[in-house]
Design a protein around this motif. Structure first.
Motif, PDB file in Angstrom:
ATOM      1  N   UNK A  72       0.814  -1.228   0.000  1.00 28.75           N
ATOM      2  CA  UNK A  72       0.000   0.000   0.000  1.00 28.75           C
ATOM      3  C   UNK A  72       0.845   1.275   0.000  1.00 28.75           C
ATOM      4  N   UNK A  73       2.021   1.227   0.611  1.00 31.24           N
ATOM      5  CA  UNK A  73       2.903   2.398   0.584  1.00 31.24           C
ATOM      6  C   UNK A  73       3.336   2.677  -0.851  1.00 31.24           C
ATOM      7  N   UNK A  74       3.777   1.635  -1.547  1.00 38.12           N
ATOM      8  CA  UNK A  74       4.233   1.798  -2.930  1.00 38.12           C
ATOM      9  C   UNK A  74       3.095   2.258  -3.837  1.00 38.12           C
ATOM     10  N   UNK A  75       1.913   1.701  -3.642  1.00 36.72           N
ATOM     11  CA  UNK A  75       0.776   2.097  -4.478  1.00 36.72           C
ATOM     12  C   UNK A  75       0.365   3.549  -4.212  1.00 36.72           C
ATOM     13  N   UNK A  76       0.364   3.948  -2.939  1.00 38.57           N
ATOM     14  CA  UNK A  76       0.041   5.342  -2.612  1.00 38.57           C
ATOM     15  C   UNK A  76       1.102   6.278  -3.185  1.00 38.57           C
ATOM     16  N   UNK A  77       2.361   5.876  -3.104  1.00 34.67           N
ATOM     17  CA  UNK A  77       3.434   6.676  -3.687  1.00 34.67           C
ATOM     18  C   UNK A  77       3.308   6.780  -5.191  1.00 34.67           C
ATOM     19  N   UNK A  78       2.970   5.675  -5.825  1.00 31.09           N
ATOM     20  CA  UNK A  78       2.783   5.678  -7.275  1.00 31.09           C
ATOM     21  C   UNK A  78       1.644   6.628  -7.662  1.00 31.09           C
ATOM     22  N   UNK A  79       0.538   6.555  -6.950  1.00 32.78           N
ATOM     23  CA  UNK A  79      -0.577   7.471  -7.226  1.00 32.78           C
ATOM     24  C   UNK A  79      -0.154   8.922  -7.052  1.00 32.78           C
ATOM     25  N   UNK A  80       0.621   9.180  -6.015  1.00 37.02           N
ATOM     26  CA  UNK A  80       1.085  10.538  -5.741  1.00 37.02           C
ATOM     27  C   UNK A  80       1.934  11.069  -6.894  1.00 37.02           C
ATOM     28  N   UNK A  86       0.678  14.281 -13.826  1.00 39.98           N
ATOM     29  CA  UNK A  86      -0.537  14.793 -14.451  1.00 39.98           C
ATOM     30  C   UNK A  86      -0.636  16.302 -14.242  1.00 39.98           C
ATOM     31  N   UNK A  87      -0.312  16.760 -13.039  1.00 39.28           N
ATOM     32  CA  UNK A  87      -0.362  18.199 -12.743  1.00 39.28           C
ATOM     33  C   UNK A  87       0.667  18.958 -13.576  1.00 39.28           C
ATOM     34  N   UNK A  88       1.875  18.446 -13.630  1.00 41.83           N
ATOM     35  CA  UNK A  88       2.914  19.105 -14.434  1.00 41.83           C
ATOM     36  C   UNK A  88       2.505  19.112 -15.901  1.00 41.83           C
ATOM     37  N   UNK A  89       2.037  17.966 -16.385  1.00 42.69           N
ATOM     38  CA  UNK A  89       1.623  17.865 -17.785  1.00 42.69           C
ATOM     39  C   UNK A  89       0.428  18.738 -18.117  1.00 42.69           C
ATOM     40  N   UNK A 160      -1.233   8.146   4.467  1.00 42.48           N
ATOM     41  CA  UNK A 160      -2.170   9.268   4.518  1.00 42.48           C
ATOM     42  C   UNK A 160      -1.604  10.535   3.900  1.00 42.48           C
ATOM     43  N   UNK A 161      -0.337  10.830   4.189  1.00 42.19           N
ATOM     44  CA  UNK A 161       0.299  12.014   3.601  1.00 42.19           C
ATOM     45  C   UNK A 161       0.374  11.859   2.087  1.00 42.19           C
ATOM     46  N   UNK A 162       0.793  10.677   1.617  1.00 43.24           N
ATOM     47  CA  UNK A 162       0.888  10.441   0.172  1.00 43.24           C
ATOM     48  C   UNK A 162      -0.468  10.600  -0.509  1.00 43.24           C
ATOM     49  N   UNK A 163      -1.513  10.065   0.102  1.00 40.45           N
ATOM     50  CA  UNK A 163      -2.845  10.181  -0.492  1.00 40.45           C
ATOM     51  C   UNK A 163      -3.367  11.613  -0.413  1.00 40.45           C
ATOM     52  N   UNK A 167      -4.402  13.863  -3.599  1.00 40.03           N
ATOM     53  CA  UNK A 167      -5.674  14.584  -3.753  1.00 40.03           C
ATOM     54  C   UNK A 167      -5.438  16.038  -4.155  1.00 40.03           C
ATOM     55  N   UNK A 168      -4.488  16.694  -3.504  1.00 32.53           N
ATOM     56  CA  UNK A 168      -4.198  18.096  -3.824  1.00 32.53           C
ATOM     57  C   UNK A 168      -3.686  18.231  -5.258  1.00 32.53           C
ATOM     58  N   UNK A 169      -2.736  17.381  -5.632  1.00 37.05           N
ATOM     59  CA  UNK A 169      -2.188  17.437  -6.987  1.00 37.05           C
ATOM     60  C   UNK A 169      -3.239  17.084  -8.040  1.00 37.05           C
ATOM     61  N   UNK A 170      -4.141  16.170  -7.700  1.00 40.54           N
ATOM     62  CA  UNK A 170      -5.210  15.800  -8.633  1.00 40.54           C
ATOM     63  C   UNK A 170      -6.153  16.967  -8.881  1.00 40.54           C
ATOM     64  N   UNK A 171      -6.487  17.698  -7.840  1.00 38.82           N
ATOM     65  CA  UNK A 171      -7.345  18.871  -8.001  1.00 38.82           C
ATOM     66  C   UNK A 171      -6.649  19.908  -8.884  1.00 38.82           C
TER      67      UNK A 171
END
Length: 183
Positions: A72-80, A86-89, A160-163, A167-171
């Motif tokens: 779950x740490x790796x998956x949350x990091x990957x999502x982050x 996505x934000x940069x792009x 939690x921090x990664x997620x 969320x912030x970067x996704x917005x």
């Protein structure tokens, strides 16, 4: 480094009109992006398994019984980092700028977040900077679960921090996303 690839790909696709064509296909865009995210998560999962096996077989590193909690740490990091890409792009206008912005963000992050050097050995002001970087929490969570034998409850704040950053970067990404190149 999911952010480099995704940022550059998105800008390139926008410039070449691929995003515009994707928008017009019968495939729902949510499904397209979900498939892209899923593929990245599968690759991240495979990377964790390969790195753990490599560390165990080649370097004889003891892998703790709580290593499964690295998933779950790796998956949350990957999502982050996908959200960061996505934000940069979504913000930059050409692939070269996307690469430059990604490098300006990720290269210092690699050195300041404890992936190469222990954060505790750094000056206090650098430690303060490290604690605002998402890679710090990913590296910490991966180390705590695989090497230090700590449980999923111990790394829940890291996840939690990664997620939260995701969320912030996704917005930011969704609000700044453009289908067409800027003129």
């Amino acid at each position: 480094q999911a952010d480099h690839g995704l940022a550059t790909i998105m800008v390139d696709w926008r410039q070449r009109g691929i995003l515009r064509r994707l928008k017009l296909t019968p495939i729902p865009l949510a499904e397209f992006f979900a498939a892209r995210i899923t593929a990245s998560l599968v690759v991240a999962l495979m990377q964790v398994v390969v790195l753990l096996a490599f560390g165990r077989l080649v370097f004889g590193i003891h892998i703790s019984s709580t290593a499964w909690a690295a998933i779950p740490v790796a998956l949350a990091g990957c999502l982050c980092f996908l959200a960061m890409g996505f934000a940069i792009g979504s913000v930059v206008s050409n692939p070269e700028t996307g690469d430059a912005v990604s490098n300006v963000i990720t290269n210092p992050m690699m050195f300041l977040s404890g992936t190469f050097f222990p954060v505790a050995a750094m000056p206090s002001y650098v430690q303060a900077i490290a604690r605002v970087l998402p890679l710090y929490y990913m590296a910490n969570g991966l180390r705590d679960t695989t090497v230090r034998g700590l449980s999923i409850t111990h790394v829940a704040p890291d996840i939690g921090v990664l997620l939260g950053v995701t969320a912030i970067l996704s917005v930011i990404a969704l609000r700044s996303f453009r289908w067409e190149p800027s003129i």
